[in-house]
Design a protein around this motif. Structure first.
Motif, PDB file in Angstrom:
ATOM      1  N   SER A 198      12.474  -4.870  -3.852  1.00  0.00           N
ATOM      2  CA  SER A 198      11.752  -5.836  -3.026  1.00  0.00           C
ATOM      3  C   SER A 198      11.827  -7.264  -3.563  1.00  0.00           C
ATOM      4  O   SER A 198      11.366  -8.193  -2.888  1.00  0.00           O
ATOM      5  CB  SER A 198      10.278  -5.419  -2.921  1.00  0.00           C
ATOM      6  N   ASP A 199      12.406  -7.469  -4.778  1.00  0.00           N
ATOM      7  CA  ASP A 199      12.500  -8.836  -5.301  1.00  0.00           C
ATOM      8  C   ASP A 199      13.967  -9.178  -5.603  1.00  0.00           C
ATOM      9  O   ASP A 199      14.735  -9.450  -4.692  1.00  0.00           O
ATOM     10  CB  ASP A 199      11.566  -9.051  -6.499  1.00  0.00           C
ATOM     11  N   PHE A 200      14.377  -9.147  -6.880  1.00  0.00           N
ATOM     12  CA  PHE A 200      15.761  -9.516  -7.199  1.00  0.00           C
ATOM     13  C   PHE A 200      16.780  -8.608  -6.516  1.00  0.00           C
ATOM     14  O   PHE A 200      17.925  -9.009  -6.301  1.00  0.00           O
ATOM     15  CB  PHE A 200      15.980  -9.470  -8.710  1.00  0.00           C
ATOM     16  N   GLY A 201      16.379  -7.381  -6.202  1.00  0.00           N
ATOM     17  CA  GLY A 201      17.286  -6.478  -5.510  1.00  0.00           C
ATOM     18  C   GLY A 201      17.762  -7.021  -4.179  1.00  0.00           C
ATOM     19  O   GLY A 201      18.869  -6.700  -3.728  1.00  0.00           O
ATOM     20  N   GLN A 202      16.934  -7.852  -3.534  1.00  0.00           N
ATOM     21  CA  GLN A 202      17.355  -8.469  -2.278  1.00  0.00           C
ATOM     22  C   GLN A 202      18.465  -9.493  -2.508  1.00  0.00           C
ATOM     23  O   GLN A 202      19.331  -9.680  -1.655  1.00  0.00           O
ATOM     24  CB  GLN A 202      16.149  -9.154  -1.611  1.00  0.00           C
ATOM     25  N   LEU A 203      18.456 -10.121  -3.671  1.00  0.00           N
ATOM     26  CA  LEU A 203      19.490 -11.111  -3.999  1.00  0.00           C
ATOM     27  C   LEU A 203      20.770 -10.467  -4.492  1.00  0.00           C
ATOM     28  O   LEU A 203      21.869 -10.982  -4.255  1.00  0.00           O
ATOM     29  CB  LEU A 203      18.979 -12.053  -5.098  1.00  0.00           C
ATOM     30  N   VAL A 245      10.130  -2.295 -19.463  1.00  0.00           N
ATOM     31  CA  VAL A 245      10.009  -3.607 -18.833  1.00  0.00           C
ATOM     32  C   VAL A 245      10.774  -3.568 -17.520  1.00  0.00           C
ATOM     33  O   VAL A 245      11.988  -3.324 -17.498  1.00  0.00           O
ATOM     34  CB  VAL A 245      10.553  -4.724 -19.734  1.00  0.00           C
ATOM     35  N   ARG A 246      10.061  -3.773 -16.411  1.00  0.00           N
ATOM     36  CA  ARG A 246      10.681  -3.809 -15.083  1.00  0.00           C
ATOM     37  C   ARG A 246      11.212  -5.210 -14.828  1.00  0.00           C
ATOM     38  O   ARG A 246      10.469  -6.174 -14.785  1.00  0.00           O
ATOM     39  CB  ARG A 246       9.629  -3.420 -14.046  1.00  0.00           C
ATOM     40  N   LEU A 247      12.531  -5.326 -14.680  1.00  0.00           N
ATOM     41  CA  LEU A 247      13.190  -6.616 -14.518  1.00  0.00           C
ATOM     42  C   LEU A 247      13.644  -6.890 -13.092  1.00  0.00           C
ATOM     43  O   LEU A 247      13.810  -8.055 -12.704  1.00  0.00           O
ATOM     44  CB  LEU A 247      14.393  -6.703 -15.464  1.00  0.00           C
ATOM     45  N   MET A 248      13.874  -5.845 -12.325  1.00  0.00           N
ATOM     46  CA  MET A 248      14.332  -6.011 -10.948  1.00  0.00           C
ATOM     47  C   MET A 248      13.866  -4.829 -10.132  1.00  0.00           C
ATOM     48  O   MET A 248      13.931  -3.680 -10.588  1.00  0.00           O
ATOM     49  CB  MET A 248      15.865  -6.110 -10.904  1.00  0.00           C
ATOM     50  N   SER A 249      13.392  -5.096  -8.926  1.00  0.00           N
ATOM     51  CA  SER A 249      13.007  -4.059  -7.971  1.00  0.00           C
ATOM     52  C   SER A 249      13.679  -4.348  -6.634  1.00  0.00           C
ATOM     53  O   SER A 249      14.093  -5.487  -6.370  1.00  0.00           O
ATOM     54  CB  SER A 249      11.490  -4.025  -7.782  1.00  0.00           C
TER      55      SER A 249
END
Length: 294
Positions: A34-39, A28-32
């Motif tokens: 390009s998404d939550f990784g930016q936060l 299950v991918r929870l963070m990438s």
């Protein structure tokens, strides 16, 4: 501590984002990045895996640069075998640390252990500028070597005066925590750690808002402590806090760097290693051996 008391502790940092991720087979991918990784940078990627141990044999050899990968086990175990770092077993509380730095290919250093199934997390950390092009560094800690403070295993960083042996950059904490059913635990971030998140692998926790198994949450930036209470079964989760990463993320397919020049250098190094692997025919041998290609 009941939920009413939990609300009254003042340790109720607000959740800003929730995510149950997207499934890719047993992962299950929870963070990438390009998404939550930016936060949440330097935390830029998180997978939760839960599968028969045999799935490890299907992992392809693949490259990274500019990051460190951190693999922790929450249930079952894995065998590790690395020419530079020895061999052994990673179970609950054990960890694989791989600082990719300038560039590396890996994927066969972990294999099935003695358990029929294995569950755990793989995290990517974006490295600071002084380490993103550094030499590769691998470490493996069996559970007995991972320090513990109360219910928390200190995977990366320093917590309550206890330092992890993992050679990670300063300013990052990553904990593996099990809270017994009905009990509570408070995490007080070190000074300057404004970034805070957690992801539950088994059970559920209350902040007092409920966080379910398989769910990742991001908390509002700040410095306040966080009190968590387990539900009616033991709760197992990972938690990260850190100084904010002051760089933009420059993204390659398997790489994250702080600037375009470093990304180009990392991708060039990955290509050079791949060419060397082809010349030496080690890519074919990798299906039967357990290498880390530097």
């Amino acid at each position: 501590m009941n939920l009413t008391a939990l609300r009254n502790t003042g340790h109720t940092r607000q959740i800003s984002h929730r995510n149950s991720g997207s499934s890719h087979g047993p992962i299950v991918r929870l963070m990438s990045p390009s998404d939550f990784g930016q936060l949440l940078k330097p935390f830029v990627f998180l997978d939760l895996f839960d599968a028969p141990s045999s799935f490890l044999g299907q992992m392809p050899v693949h490259p990274h640069s500019g990051i460190a990968t951190v693999t922790v086990i929450t249930e079952g175990n894995m065998h590790f075998d690395d020419p530079d770092a020895g061999s052994g077993t990673i179970g609950y509380g054990g960890v694989e640390w791989l600082r990719a730095g300038a560039g590396v290919w890996h994927g066969k250093e972990l294999s099935s252990g003695t358990s029929a199934r294995v569950q755990g997390f793989q995290l990517w950390l974006a490295l600071p500028a002084e380490l993103e092009s550094a030499p590769v560094d691998s470490q493996y800690l069996e559970a007995s070597a991972t320090p513990q403070v109360g219910p928390a295993r200190v995977i990366v960083g320093r917590y309550e005066g206890v330092q992890s042996p993992i050679r990670a950059p300063a300013g990052v904490n990553y904990l593996l925590v099990t809270i017994p059913a009905g009990e509570s635990w408070t995490y007080t971030p070190p000074k300057g750690h404004r970034t805070l998140w957690l992801c539950v692998s088994r059970g559920a926790v209350h902040t007092p808002d409920k966080i379910e198994s398989g769910e990742m949450v991001v908390f509002q930036p700040g410095h306040q402590a966080l009190t968590l209470e387990a539900g009616n079964r033991d709760a197992v989760f990972v938690l990260g806090s850190a100084f904010p990463h002051p760089y933009d993320l420059k993204l390659g397919y398997y790489s994250v760097h702080t600037n375009d020049e470093a990304l180009r250098a990392g991708e060039a190094k990955i290509a050079e290693i791949a060419n060397r692997m082809r010349q030496q025919k080690t890519a074919r041998q990798a299906s039967a051996s357990i290498p880390v290609f530097k």
